[in-house]
Design an enzyme around this catalytic site. Structure first.
Site, PDB file in Angstrom:
ATOM      1  N   HIS A   1      21.188  32.567   5.821  1.00  0.00           N
ATOM      2  CA  HIS A   1      20.298  32.746   6.975  1.00  0.00           C
ATOM      3  C   HIS A   1      20.929  33.756   7.944  1.00  0.00           C
ATOM      4  O   HIS A   1      22.103  33.639   8.281  1.00  0.00           O
ATOM      5  CB  HIS A   1      20.066  31.403   7.685  1.00  0.00           C
ATOM      6  CG  HIS A   1      19.138  31.552   8.838  1.00  0.00           C
ATOM      7  ND1 HIS A   1      17.779  31.702   8.665  1.00  0.00           N
ATOM      8  CD2 HIS A   1      19.365  31.630  10.169  1.00  0.00           C
ATOM      9  CE1 HIS A   1      17.218  31.872   9.851  1.00  0.00           C
ATOM     10  NE2 HIS A   1      18.149  31.824  10.780  1.00  0.00           N
TER      11      HIS A   1
ATOM     12  N   ASP B   1      17.653  21.757   2.743  1.00  0.00           N
ATOM     13  CA  ASP B   1      17.163  20.379   2.736  1.00  0.00           C
ATOM     14  C   ASP B   1      15.680  20.407   3.064  1.00  0.00           C
ATOM     15  O   ASP B   1      15.045  21.459   2.977  1.00  0.00           O
ATOM     16  CB  ASP B   1      17.977  19.479   3.677  1.00  0.00           C
ATOM     17  CG  ASP B   1      17.691  19.771   5.143  1.00  0.00           C
ATOM     18  OD1 ASP B   1      16.904  20.701   5.436  1.00  0.00           O
ATOM     19  OD2 ASP B   1      18.235  19.059   6.001  1.00  0.00           O
ATOM     20  N   GLU B   2      15.130  19.250   3.474  1.00  0.00           N
ATOM     21  CA  GLU B   2      13.678  19.189   3.598  1.00  0.00           C
ATOM     22  C   GLU B   2      13.117  19.800   4.877  1.00  0.00           C
ATOM     23  O   GLU B   2      11.916  19.862   5.076  1.00  0.00           O
ATOM     24  CB  GLU B   2      13.219  17.744   3.365  1.00  0.00           C
ATOM     25  CG  GLU B   2      13.259  17.477   1.873  1.00  0.00           C
ATOM     26  CD  GLU B   2      13.424  16.050   1.431  1.00  0.00           C
ATOM     27  OE1 GLU B   2      13.159  15.149   2.248  1.00  0.00           O
ATOM     28  OE2 GLU B   2      13.818  15.838   0.275  1.00  0.00           O
TER      29      GLU B   2
ATOM     30  N   ASN C   1      21.209  28.650   0.782  1.00  0.00           N
ATOM     31  CA  ASN C   1      20.434  29.702   1.434  1.00  0.00           C
ATOM     32  C   ASN C   1      21.355  30.509   2.341  1.00  0.00           C
ATOM     33  O   ASN C   1      22.318  29.977   2.889  1.00  0.00           O
ATOM     34  CB  ASN C   1      19.320  29.067   2.275  1.00  0.00           C
ATOM     35  CG  ASN C   1      18.431  30.106   2.940  1.00  0.00           C
ATOM     36  OD1 ASN C   1      18.096  31.134   2.348  1.00  0.00           O
ATOM     37  ND2 ASN C   1      18.052  29.856   4.184  1.00  0.00           N
TER      38      ASN C   1
ATOM     39  N   MET D   1      11.122  34.199   0.852  1.00  0.00           N
ATOM     40  CA  MET D   1      10.342  33.902   2.057  1.00  0.00           C
ATOM     41  C   MET D   1       9.329  32.773   1.855  1.00  0.00           C
ATOM     42  O   MET D   1       8.247  32.785   2.429  1.00  0.00           O
ATOM     43  CB  MET D   1       9.621  35.168   2.536  1.00  0.00           C
ATOM     44  CG  MET D   1      10.544  36.349   2.777  1.00  0.00           C
ATOM     45  SD  MET D   1      11.923  35.957   3.852  1.00  0.00           S
ATOM     46  CE  MET D   1      11.116  36.117   5.426  1.00  0.00           C
TER      47      MET D   1
ATOM     48  N   ASP E   1      15.714  25.543   7.486  1.00  0.00           N
ATOM     49  CA  ASP E   1      17.046  26.005   7.916  1.00  0.00           C
ATOM     50  C   ASP E   1      17.851  24.912   8.612  1.00  0.00           C
ATOM     51  O   ASP E   1      18.619  25.181   9.541  1.00  0.00           O
ATOM     52  CB  ASP E   1      16.915  27.235   8.840  1.00  0.00           C
ATOM     53  CG  ASP E   1      16.228  28.398   8.149  1.00  0.00           C
ATOM     54  OD1 ASP E   1      16.449  28.571   6.943  1.00  0.00           O
ATOM     55  OD2 ASP E   1      15.461  29.119   8.805  1.00  0.00           O
TER      56      ASP E   1
ATOM     57  N   GLY F   1      16.420  42.620  -1.785  1.00  0.00           N
ATOM     58  CA  GLY F   1      17.441  42.057  -2.656  1.00  0.00           C
ATOM     59  C   GLY F   1      18.834  42.642  -2.509  1.00  0.00           C
ATOM     60  O   GLY F   1      19.581  42.713  -3.486  1.00  0.00           O
TER      61      GLY F   1
ATOM     62  N   ASN G   1      21.272  41.215  -0.922  1.00  0.00           N
ATOM     63  CA  ASN G   1      22.192  40.092  -1.176  1.00  0.00           C
ATOM     64  C   ASN G   1      22.333  39.846  -2.675  1.00  0.00           C
ATOM     65  O   ASN G   1      23.430  39.580  -3.172  1.00  0.00           O
ATOM     66  CB  ASN G   1      21.700  38.821  -0.473  1.00  0.00           C
ATOM     67  CG  ASN G   1      22.208  38.726   0.951  1.00  0.00           C
ATOM     68  OD1 ASN G   1      23.371  38.415   1.181  1.00  0.00           O
ATOM     69  ND2 ASN G   1      21.337  39.026   1.907  1.00  0.00           N
TER      70      ASN G   1
HETATM   71  C1  GRF Z   1      18.722  38.626   4.647  1.00  0.00           C
HETATM   72  O1  GRF Z   1      18.945  39.014   5.987  1.00  0.00           O
HETATM   73  C2  GRF Z   1      18.839  37.136   4.487  1.00  0.00           C
HETATM   74  O2  GRF Z   1      19.771  36.561   5.358  1.00  0.00           O
HETATM   75  C3  GRF Z   1      17.461  36.659   4.858  1.00  0.00           C
HETATM   76  O3  GRF Z   1      16.593  37.625   4.310  1.00  0.00           O
HETATM   77  C4  GRF Z   1      17.269  38.872   4.218  1.00  0.00           C
HETATM   78  C5  GRF Z   1      17.172  39.317   2.809  1.00  0.00           C
HETATM   79  O4  GRF Z   1      17.679  40.617   2.640  1.00  0.00           O
HETATM   80  N1  GRF Z   1      17.234  35.321   4.391  1.00  0.00           N
HETATM   81  P1  GRF Z   1      17.889  41.181   1.178  1.00  0.00           P
HETATM   82  O5  GRF Z   1      16.552  41.041   0.446  1.00  0.00           O
HETATM   83  O6  GRF Z   1      18.975  40.412   0.517  1.00  0.00           O
HETATM   84  O7  GRF Z   1      18.235  42.630   1.381  1.00  0.00           O
END
Ligand code: GRF
Length: 272
Positions: free
Chosen positions: A159, A191-192, A157, A136, A195, A18, A20
């Protein structure tokens, strides 16, 4: 940047560390994000993201995807009681590719059970935008159709690669293994497909000859935090225009006069 009429209400979905989420929480507390994180949901009870939510005083919940998938593991898909027509949903989904229809339908049914719980939780918090931040799990059209309407898309999202290169779960690993000279990160609407949704913003960073995977990931993550927050601010300020093209694909245009400066700034930072 114009001031938004009100702050966006964000629901953030996480599965892991987490960082982000933390970047969004920090920017929100500092007043540089035109949004509040109103709820955090994880598919895993041991996700550190939940601890971060707790520390920030943000309500948090767990949806046990694993249990939902196990509950239907041996069932006849036709006998599972669901709020949607499973066959109709299967005809619209692009995420589950198992050629065995029984296995695929069971998996889809498990997802729908988990998503029903997830939607129930989200309904309590009335988010404007759902931010996937290291979540995930695949989202089925059942979930997405609740938040995505025509040209009003509400699920975003982050990515860790320059899409359409390296979709899927291992963006940094594949960027590193391929030996590309520029890595990138992408914020896109979900979307469906996996990515494949309309791209909001992308940033790039140089990959140096002596980098190992950790160095590359660390550089990319710094960029992720910047870009995700900026995209949310653009959304909050109504600066994301959607254009539907003749082929049906939606393209976004960022209506921010500072856009070129912001891109230049991301690039400069990626060198430091
Ligand atoms: C990030 O690299 C994000 O782009 C990907 O999963 C990772 C999550 O990292 N979808 P965090 O849990 O935010 O540290």
């Amino acid at each position: 940047m114009p001031s938004p009429a009100r702050k966006l209400r964000l629901a953030v979905l996480v599965s892991g560390g987490g960082t982000n989420l933390q970047a969004l929480l920090d920017r929100s507390a500092a007043g540089t994000l035109h949004a509040d994180v109103v709820v955090v949901v994880s598919d895993r009870k041991d996700a550190f993201g939940l601890v971060r939510a707790e520390r920030a005083g943000v309500p948090h919940h767990v949806v046990d995807y694993k249990a939902c998938l196990e509950r239907v593991r041996d069932l006849d898909p036709g006998a599972i009681s669901l709020p949607v027509d499973l066959h109709e949903l299967d005809s619209r989904q692009k995420i589950l590719k198992d050629g065995d229809p029984i296995r695929r339908l069971r998996r889809l049914a498990g997802l729908v059970l988990a998503e029903t719980e997830l939607l129930g939780i989200l309904d309590m918090y009335k988010p404007d935008t759902i931010c996937l931040a290291g979540f995930m799990r695949l989202l089925s059209p059942y979930f997405l159709s609740r938040y995505n309407k025509e040209d009003d898309l509400r699920v975003v999202n982050i990515h860790p690669a320059l899409l359409p290169a390296f979709p899927g779960e291992h963006g940094y690993e594949e960027t590193f293994a391929y030996g590309v000279k520029w890595g990138g990160v992408t914020v896109h609407f979900a979307d469906e497909g996996e990515d494949t949704g309309p791209i909001l913003a992308q940033g790039v960073y140089p990959v140096w000859g002596d980098d190992d995977l950790d160095a590359l990931r660390a550089r990319g993550l710094q960029l992720e935090y910047e870009i995700y927050a900026q995209c949310i601010n653009w959304l909050a300020c109504g600066q994301v225009e959607m254009q539907r093209r003749a082929d049906g694909r939606v393209r976004t245009v960022i209506r921010d006069p500072a856009y070129p400066d912001i891109l230049r700034n991301w690039l400069q930072k990626s060198f430091s």
